[in-house]
Design a protein around this motif. Structure first.
Motif, PDB file in Angstrom:
ATOM      1  N   SER A 210       0.804  -1.212   0.000  1.00 55.36           N
ATOM      2  CA  SER A 210       0.000   0.000   0.000  1.00 55.36           C
ATOM      3  C   SER A 210       0.843   1.269   0.000  1.00 55.36           C
ATOM      4  CB  SER A 210      -0.946   0.002   1.199  1.00 55.36           C
ATOM      5  OG  SER A 210      -0.233  -0.198   2.400  1.00 55.36           O
ATOM      6  N   TRP A 211       1.702   1.479   0.993  1.00 54.19           N
ATOM      7  CA  TRP A 211       2.354   2.771   1.176  1.00 54.19           C
ATOM      8  C   TRP A 211       3.690   2.823   0.450  1.00 54.19           C
ATOM      9  CZ3 TRP A 211       0.304   6.549   4.712  1.00 54.19           C
ATOM     10  CH2 TRP A 211      -0.874   6.144   5.329  1.00 54.19           C
ATOM     11  N   TRP A 212       3.940   3.986  -0.234  1.00 51.73           N
ATOM     12  CA  TRP A 212       5.173   4.162  -0.985  1.00 51.73           C
ATOM     13  C   TRP A 212       5.647   5.599  -0.859  1.00 51.73           C
ATOM     14  CZ3 TRP A 212       6.791  -0.299  -3.412  1.00 51.73           C
ATOM     15  CH2 TRP A 212       5.822  -1.276  -3.646  1.00 51.73           C
ATOM     16  N   TRP A 213       6.967   5.794  -0.728  1.00 47.53           N
ATOM     17  CA  TRP A 213       7.526   7.140  -0.833  1.00 47.53           C
ATOM     18  C   TRP A 213       9.025   7.065  -1.130  1.00 47.53           C
ATOM     19  CZ3 TRP A 213       5.952   5.018   3.769  1.00 47.53           C
ATOM     20  CH2 TRP A 213       6.874   4.941   4.815  1.00 47.53           C
ATOM     21  N   ASP A 214       9.564   8.189  -1.690  1.00 47.04           N
ATOM     22  CA  ASP A 214      10.966   8.247  -2.097  1.00 47.04           C
ATOM     23  C   ASP A 214      11.853   8.648  -0.920  1.00 47.04           C
ATOM     24  OD1 ASP A 214       9.950   8.053  -4.764  1.00 47.04           O
ATOM     25  OD2 ASP A 214       9.612  10.219  -4.725  1.00 47.04           O
ATOM     26  N   VAL A 215      13.071   8.104  -0.878  1.00 49.97           N
ATOM     27  CA  VAL A 215      14.034   8.501   0.149  1.00 49.97           C
ATOM     28  C   VAL A 215      15.423   8.575  -0.459  1.00 49.97           C
ATOM     29  CG1 VAL A 215      12.727   7.542   2.093  1.00 49.97           C
ATOM     30  CG2 VAL A 215      14.410   6.122   0.919  1.00 49.97           C
ATOM     31  N   ILE A 216      16.259   9.400   0.163  1.00 46.24           N
ATOM     32  CA  ILE A 216      17.658   9.540  -0.220  1.00 46.24           C
ATOM     33  C   ILE A 216      18.527   9.255   1.003  1.00 46.24           C
ATOM     34  CG2 ILE A 216      19.430  11.275  -0.711  1.00 46.24           C
ATOM     35  CD1 ILE A 216      18.235  10.345  -3.217  1.00 46.24           C
ATOM     36  N   PHE A 217      19.594   8.488   0.802  1.00 48.71           N
ATOM     37  CA  PHE A 217      20.528   8.166   1.875  1.00 48.71           C
ATOM     38  C   PHE A 217      21.781   9.037   1.760  1.00 48.71           C
ATOM     39  CE2 PHE A 217      17.871   4.496   1.817  1.00 48.71           C
ATOM     40  CZ  PHE A 217      17.948   3.916   3.072  1.00 48.71           C
ATOM     41  N   GLY A 218      22.269   9.507   2.920  1.00 44.94           N
ATOM     42  CA  GLY A 218      23.583  10.130   2.980  1.00 44.94           C
ATOM     43  C   GLY A 218      23.658  11.530   2.396  1.00 44.94           C
ATOM     44  N   ARG A 219      23.652  11.646   1.089  1.00 43.02           N
ATOM     45  CA  ARG A 219      23.873  12.936   0.428  1.00 43.02           C
ATOM     46  C   ARG A 219      22.634  13.828   0.471  1.00 43.02           C
ATOM     47  NH1 ARG A 219      26.275  13.092  -5.370  1.00 43.02           N
ATOM     48  NH2 ARG A 219      25.149  11.149  -5.797  1.00 43.02           N
ATOM     49  N   THR A 220      22.877  15.126   0.307  1.00 41.86           N
ATOM     50  CA  THR A 220      21.795  16.091   0.150  1.00 41.86           C
ATOM     51  C   THR A 220      21.860  16.672  -1.255  1.00 41.86           C
ATOM     52  OG1 THR A 220      23.158  17.895   1.019  1.00 41.86           O
ATOM     53  CG2 THR A 220      21.755  16.694   2.593  1.00 41.86           C
ATOM     54  N   PHE A 221      20.703  16.906  -1.840  1.00 37.69           N
ATOM     55  CA  PHE A 221      20.598  17.443  -3.183  1.00 37.69           C
ATOM     56  C   PHE A 221      19.731  18.699  -3.149  1.00 37.69           C
ATOM     57  CE2 PHE A 221      21.414  12.949  -3.740  1.00 37.69           C
ATOM     58  CZ  PHE A 221      22.304  12.901  -4.802  1.00 37.69           C
ATOM     59  N   PRO A 222      19.965  19.635  -4.080  1.00 37.10           N
ATOM     60  CA  PRO A 222      19.030  20.763  -4.196  1.00 37.10           C
ATOM     61  C   PRO A 222      17.618  20.257  -4.476  1.00 37.10           C
ATOM     62  CG  PRO A 222      21.009  21.129  -5.525  1.00 37.10           C
ATOM     63  CD  PRO A 222      21.064  19.706  -5.062  1.00 37.10           C
ATOM     64  N   ARG A 223      16.636  21.059  -4.091  1.00 35.16           N
ATOM     65  CA  ARG A 223      15.241  20.642  -4.254  1.00 35.16           C
ATOM     66  C   ARG A 223      14.487  21.640  -5.124  1.00 35.16           C
ATOM     67  NH1 ARG A 223      13.103  17.575   1.092  1.00 35.16           N
ATOM     68  NH2 ARG A 223      15.054  16.551   1.674  1.00 35.16           N
ATOM     69  N   ARG A 224      13.472  21.131  -5.782  1.00 42.81           N
ATOM     70  CA  ARG A 224      12.593  21.991  -6.565  1.00 42.81           C
ATOM     71  C   ARG A 224      11.571  22.628  -5.629  1.00 42.81           C
ATOM     72  NH1 ARG A 224       9.500  18.937  -9.417  1.00 42.81           N
ATOM     73  NH2 ARG A 224      10.378  16.904  -8.883  1.00 42.81           N
ATOM     74  N   GLY A 225      11.591  23.948  -5.566  1.00 37.95           N
ATOM     75  CA  GLY A 225      10.664  24.670  -4.702  1.00 37.95           C
ATOM     76  C   GLY A 225       9.804  25.637  -5.489  1.00 37.95           C
TER      77      GLY A 225
END
Length: 293
Positions: A210-225
Motif C-alpha cells: 500500500s504505502w510508498w515514498w521516495d528517500v535519499i541516503f547520505g547525500r543532500t541534493f538541491p530541491r525543486r521549490g
C-alpha cells in the motif's frame, strides 16, 4: 549463444556472462530482448536484474540507462481518472488502463507503465509517525497509497514523483545505495527497493502493498521549490502580504490557497504571484520587495 557485432560472447544461463559490448543495442541483441514476452521497458528491467545476479554490474548499468531512456521516451496515454472523496475528505483517484502503455496523472504526477490492461487506485497520504524521523534516510517526495488490479500476470512499473532538482547528468551520478523507494504494509516492517532515477521520478517495479515514498541516503541534493506570494484586500493603511517557499509538487498551489484560508480565517488573501525556485540546504533566503505608489 549468439555473437552480435561488438560482442565477444553472450549466453543466457544462470552462470553466463555477457560482454564486452560497444553499443547498448548489442546487449539486447545478444540476449534476444526483442523476442521476450513483454518487450521493453519491462524486459529491460528483468535483464538488468539478471545481469546483476551474474555479477556484471557494468552491463547492468548500461541496461539501466536503456530502461530509463525508453520510459522517458514513451508517449503518454491520454486518459482521465475518476476523482472521488472519502468520509475524511481525502481525494482518491481511480484509473483504468485498457492496454499496455504509460500514464502520468496530471493531479499528482504519479506515473505507471503497464504491460497490459489493469486498474489502479491511488491517493496521497501523510507520512506515518513511526517513519517521520529517520537517521539514515530523508524523504524526498509525497507519500502515496497504491492499489493495482492487474488483469494479466504482467509486470508494472511505478513512476513516483520526487522533489529533487536534478539534471540528466545528475541522475547518472546517484548510486544504487543512495536512492530508494520505501514500501510499507500495515503493521509490517518497511522494505527498501532499488529505483531508476530520472529528473522527475523514481521508477521501480510494483509489488503488492500500500504505502510508498521516495528517500535519499547520505547525500543532500538541491530541491525543486516554489515561491508563492499572497496579498490581503487594500485598506487605508495599505495591505498585508504573506510569502511561502515550499516543495514544488503537483497541486501545491491549491494546497497553499487552502492553508492560507485556514490560517487567516475570514480574511481574504489572494495569490499575487508564484515562481519556481531552487532550494539548497543550509542556505538563508531573503525576500526583497520594491513598493510603488
Amino acid at each position: 549463444h549468439t555473437k552480435p557485432e561488438n560482442a565477444d560472447t553472450a549466453r543466457m544461463r544462470t552462470d553466463a556472462w555477457v560482454g564486452p559490448v560497444g553499443r547498448r543495442s548489442a546487449v539486447c541483441a545478444a540476449l534476444h530482448i526483442d523476442d521476450a514476452v513483454y518487450g521493453p521497458p519491462h524486459d529491460l528491467k528483468a535483464l538488468e536484474e539478471k545481469l546483476t545476479t551474474m555479477g556484471r554490474t557494468d552491463l547492468a548499468k548500461t541496461v539501466r540507462r536503456m530502461f530509463r531512456d525508453h520510459v522517458s521516451a514513451m508517449e503518454e496515454m491520454d486518459l482521465k481518472s475518476d476523482v472521488t472523496s472519502d468520509q475524511d475528505g481525502k481525494t482518491k483517484f481511480c484509473l483504468t488502463l485498457p492496454c499496455k502503455g504509460k500514464y502520468v496523472c496530471p493531479h499528482t504526477d504519479i506515473g505507471i507503465v503497464t504491460s497490459g490492461p489493469m486498474a489502479m487506485t491511488y491517493q496521497r497520504e501523510f507520512l506515518p509517525d513511526q517513519w517521520e524521523h529517520q537517521d539514515d534516510w530523508t524523504p524526498v517526495g509525497p507519500v502515496f497509497s497504491l492499489h493495482c488490479d492487474v488483469t494479466e500476470d504482467g509486470p508494472v512499473e511505478i513512476m513516483l514523483p520526487h522533489i529533487l532538482h536534478l539534471s540528466e547528468e545528475d541522475t547518472v551520478g546517484i548510486g544504487e545505495k543512495e536512492a530508494k523507494v520505501v514500501h510499507a504494509r500495515q503493521d509490517k516492517k518497511e522494505e527498501l527497493l532499488p529505483v531508476v532515477v530520472t529528473p522527475t521520478h523514481f521508477i521501480f517495479r510494483h509489488r503488492k502493498g500500500s504505502w510508498w515514498w521516495d528517500v535519499i541516503f547520505g547525500r543532500t541534493f538541491p530541491r525543486r521549490g516554489i515561491l508563492a506570494l499572497f496579498k490581503s484586500p487594500w485598506r487605508s493603511y495599505g495591505m498585508e502580504m504573506k510569502a511561502f517557499i515550499v516543495s514544488n509538487i503537483a497541486g501545491v498551489t491549491e494546497t497553499l490557497k487552502d492553508a492560507v484560508r485556514d490560517l487567516t480565517g475570514e480574511e481574504t488573501f489572494e495569490m499575487l504571484a508564484s515562481k519556481p525556485c531552487k532550494l539548497v540546504s543550509d542556505q538563508t533566503y531573503c525576500l526583497h520587495v520594491d513598493v510603488e505608489n
